[in-house]
Design a protein around this motif. Structure first.
Motif, mmCIF file in Angstrom:
data_model
loop_
_atom_site.group_PDB
_atom_site.id
_atom_site.type_symbol
_atom_site.label_atom_id
_atom_site.label_comp_id
_atom_site.label_asym_id
_atom_site.label_seq_id
_atom_site.Cartn_x
_atom_site.Cartn_y
_atom_site.Cartn_z
ATOM 1 N N GLY A 76 0.823 -1.205 0.000
ATOM 2 C CA GLY A 76 0.000 0.000 0.000
ATOM 3 C C GLY A 76 0.857 1.254 0.000
ATOM 4 N N THR A 77 0.210 2.391 0.284
ATOM 5 C CA THR A 77 0.890 3.672 0.307
ATOM 6 C C THR A 77 1.852 3.740 1.485
ATOM 7 N N VAL A 78 3.069 4.187 1.216
ATOM 8 C CA VAL A 78 4.082 4.248 2.266
ATOM 9 C C VAL A 78 3.896 5.540 3.074
ATOM 10 N N THR A 79 3.672 5.364 4.366
ATOM 11 C CA THR A 79 3.559 6.485 5.291
ATOM 12 C C THR A 79 4.544 6.260 6.429
ATOM 13 N N LYS A 80 4.746 7.278 7.215
ATOM 14 C CA LYS A 80 5.614 7.164 8.392
ATOM 15 C C LYS A 80 5.078 6.064 9.319
ATOM 16 N N GLU A 81 3.762 6.008 9.471
ATOM 17 C CA GLU A 81 3.140 4.992 10.327
ATOM 18 C C GLU A 81 3.374 3.585 9.789
ATOM 19 N N LEU A 82 3.310 3.437 8.453
ATOM 20 C CA LEU A 82 3.549 2.129 7.837
ATOM 21 C C LEU A 82 4.997 1.684 8.063
ATOM 22 N N VAL A 83 5.936 2.605 7.925
ATOM 23 C CA VAL A 83 7.347 2.288 8.158
ATOM 24 C C VAL A 83 7.529 1.847 9.608
ATOM 25 N N LYS A 84 6.909 2.553 10.542
ATOM 26 C CA LYS A 84 6.991 2.213 11.973
ATOM 27 C C LYS A 84 6.385 0.831 12.235
ATOM 28 N N LEU A 85 5.195 0.583 11.708
ATOM 29 C CA LEU A 85 4.541 -0.725 11.880
ATOM 30 C C LEU A 85 5.405 -1.852 11.322
ATOM 31 N N THR A 86 5.998 -1.614 10.169
ATOM 32 C CA THR A 86 6.832 -2.643 9.536
ATOM 33 C C THR A 86 8.057 -2.931 10.391
ATOM 34 N N ALA A 87 8.742 -1.898 10.843
ATOM 35 C CA ALA A 87 9.939 -2.088 11.681
ATOM 36 C C ALA A 87 9.583 -2.767 12.997
ATOM 37 N N GLU A 94 10.020 -1.045 20.373
ATOM 38 C CA GLU A 94 9.479 0.153 19.751
ATOM 39 C C GLU A 94 10.547 0.902 18.963
ATOM 40 N N VAL A 95 10.109 1.516 17.871
ATOM 41 C CA VAL A 95 11.003 2.354 17.077
ATOM 42 C C VAL A 95 10.375 3.722 16.889
ATOM 43 N N GLU A 96 11.223 4.671 16.585
ATOM 44 C CA GLU A 96 10.781 6.013 16.213
ATOM 45 C C GLU A 96 11.251 6.225 14.787
ATOM 46 N N ASP A 120 16.910 -8.698 8.011
ATOM 47 C CA ASP A 120 15.516 -8.853 7.574
ATOM 48 C C ASP A 120 14.760 -7.527 7.703
ATOM 49 N N ILE A 121 15.016 -6.808 8.782
ATOM 50 C CA ILE A 121 14.383 -5.496 8.977
ATOM 51 C C ILE A 121 14.814 -4.554 7.861
ATOM 52 N N GLN A 122 16.114 -4.532 7.584
ATOM 53 C CA GLN A 122 16.634 -3.651 6.544
ATOM 54 C C GLN A 122 16.029 -3.991 5.182
ATOM 55 N N LYS A 123 15.920 -5.265 4.884
ATOM 56 C CA LYS A 123 15.344 -5.676 3.592
ATOM 57 C C LYS A 123 13.879 -5.283 3.504
ATOM 58 N N ALA A 124 13.112 -5.544 4.566
ATOM 59 C CA ALA A 124 11.685 -5.210 4.556
ATOM 60 C C ALA A 124 11.478 -3.707 4.377
ATOM 61 N N LEU A 125 12.279 -2.919 5.062
ATOM 62 C CA LEU A 125 12.136 -1.464 4.938
ATOM 63 C C LEU A 125 12.607 -0.968 3.574
ATOM 64 N N ARG A 126 13.681 -1.561 3.062
ATOM 65 C CA ARG A 126 14.157 -1.153 1.737
ATOM 66 C C ARG A 126 13.109 -1.476 0.676
ATOM 67 N N ASP A 127 12.352 -2.545 0.887
ATOM 68 C CA ASP A 127 11.301 -2.927 -0.062
ATOM 69 C C ASP A 127 10.156 -1.922 -0.095
ATOM 70 N N ILE A 128 9.899 -1.232 1.028
ATOM 71 C CA ILE A 128 8.742 -0.326 1.046
ATOM 72 C C ILE A 128 9.097 1.160 0.984
ATOM 73 N N VAL A 129 10.266 1.527 1.493
ATOM 74 C CA VAL A 129 10.656 2.942 1.476
ATOM 75 C C VAL A 129 11.086 3.298 0.055
ATOM 76 N N PRO A 130 10.576 4.414 -0.485
ATOM 77 C CA PRO A 130 10.956 4.804 -1.850
ATOM 78 C C PRO A 130 12.476 4.846 -2.030
ATOM 79 N N ALA A 131 12.915 4.412 -3.199
ATOM 80 C CA ALA A 131 14.343 4.231 -3.476
ATOM 81 C C ALA A 131 15.151 5.522 -3.370
ATOM 82 N N HIS A 132 14.525 6.674 -3.560
ATOM 83 C CA HIS A 132 15.283 7.929 -3.509
ATOM 84 C C HIS A 132 15.575 8.377 -2.073
ATOM 85 N N LEU A 133 14.998 7.690 -1.087
ATOM 86 C CA LEU A 133 15.249 8.029 0.320
ATOM 87 C C LEU A 133 16.310 7.102 0.903
#
Length: 175
Positions: A76-87, A94-96, A120-133
């Motif tokens: 779905g759409t990547v939001t700050k909340e989605l990144v937090k939930l994924t991590a 807990e993460v910030e 695994d965390i890094q891979k999951a986040l890299r998969d959802i966070v836009p590549a330019h970030l």
């Protein structure tokens, strides 16, 4: 006269209730077997294959479930909340999430040290966070001040038997 007073109706009602209870048990067992949260090893493989996750049976079921759940949350759409939930789906507390200019920082705030499944965390986040970030990670460790506050002398520290790694990542009294 009410139908509850008729012996045949009461018997029918009791049998129906038993059948409904058995159905409920089987239904919830079926639902649980289909859920990534409760899937056994065989069902987890199906989730991994369906989501395109490499099957790694050397990892624990808990670690593999975390990867599946992170992948599901990452749709779905990547939001700050989605990144937090994924991590946070990786069972390391807990993460910030801190957004910067072209960066996202994942700050682990409730546990000391590195997560055991960091890759695994890094891979999951890299998969959802836009590549330019660019993604940065911050970890929490004991500071020199915390160690100094918990050991009166250097000898006390040596007698604790803690390794350097344990000294950095063990919750100290008052820390």
């Amino acid at each position: 006269m009410f139908w509850q007073d008729i012996k045949e109706m009461k018997n029918h009602h009791d049998r129906s209730a038993e059948e409904l209870a058995l159905f409920a048990v089987e239904f919830f067992r079926y639902v649980d077997s289909r859920s990534a949260l409760t899937a056994d090893a065989q069902k987890l493989i199906k989730w991994e294959v369906m989501l395109g996750i490499p099957v790694d049976t050397s990892k624990s079921l808990s670690e593999r479930r975390s990867v599946v759940i992170a992948k599901l949350r990452g749709i779905g759409t990547v939001t700050k909340e989605l990144v937090k939930l994924t991590a946070e789906s990786f069972e390391f507390g807990e993460v910030e999430v801190i957004e910067g200019d072209g960066t996202v920082t994942i700050k682990f705030i409730s546990e000391l040290g590195l997560p055991p499944d960091l890759s695994d965390i890094q891979k999951a986040l890299r998969d959802i966070v836009p590549a330019h970030l660019e993604i940065f990670y911050e970890f929490k460790y004991n500071t020199f001040a915390m160690v100094k506050a918990n050991f009166a002398t250097f000898e006390d520290l040596l007698n604790s038997g803690l390794t350097f790694e344990e000294l950095l990542t063990t919750k100290l009294g008052g820390a």
